[in-house]
Design a protein around this motif. Structure first.
Motif, short mmCIF file in Angstrom:
data_model
loop_
_atom_site.label_atom_id
_atom_site.label_comp_id
_atom_site.label_asym_id
_atom_site.label_seq_id
_atom_site.Cartn_x
_atom_site.Cartn_y
_atom_site.Cartn_z
N SER A 1 -5.57 34.94 24.92
CA SER A 1 -6.42 35.99 25.50
C SER A 1 -7.80 36.04 24.86
N PHE B 1 -1.38 25.48 34.26
CA PHE B 1 -2.38 26.20 35.03
C PHE B 1 -2.18 25.88 36.50
N ILE C 1 -13.81 29.83 30.36
CA ILE C 1 -12.50 30.25 30.83
C ILE C 1 -12.20 31.64 30.29
N THR C 2 -11.58 32.45 31.12
CA THR C 2 -11.11 33.76 30.73
C THR C 2 -9.64 33.82 31.09
N ILE C 3 -8.82 34.15 30.12
CA ILE C 3 -7.38 34.29 30.34
C ILE C 3 -7.03 35.75 30.09
N TYR D 1 -6.01 33.60 35.07
CA TYR D 1 -7.16 32.99 34.41
C TYR D 1 -8.25 32.70 35.44
#
Length: 116
Positions: free
Chosen positions: A86, A31, A56-58, A49
């Protein structure tokens, strides 16, 4: 903080079954400043992300397009890993360990490794 570590998958949960990576493959995540990338078992991948607290959003991952026939199961694992990434919505870090969860269930378990 997720940055500054080379995270290596120790376990992944696919369809309720937890397993280690296919022998001879490595699943990694690095990251850095809103981007995550690494090795998905055969191909390199990359995605954006966002973190907000422990959420967290990927984004959807892009990847290189090699095909790896060996070891058996590598390509299925790669598709599953990128799909899991995802799907995650939270993370937890405890020293050199990190988990990514989806809807309250841990789906990826990582250990920090030295960045080469």
């Amino acid at each position: 903080d997720l940055e500054g570590e080379n995270w290596v998958v120790e376990e992944l949960t696919i369809d309720g079954n937890t397993t280690g990576p296919v022998a001879g493959t490595a699943l990694t995540a690095l990251f850095d400043d809103g981007s995550v990338g690494g090795n998905a078992g055969c191909n390199s991948y990359f995605a954006d992300y966002q973190v907000d607290g422990d959420s967290i959003t990927i984004g959807p991952a892009g990847s290189t397009l090699a095909f790896c026939a060996e070891p058996d199961g590598t390509m299925d694992q790669e598709v599953a890993y990128l799909t899991l990434l995802s799907s995650v919505d939270s993370f937890a870090r405890d020293g050199d360990s990190m988990t990514l969860s989806s809807s309250g269930e841990v789906v990826l378990r990582y250990t920090a490794a030295d960045v080469e």
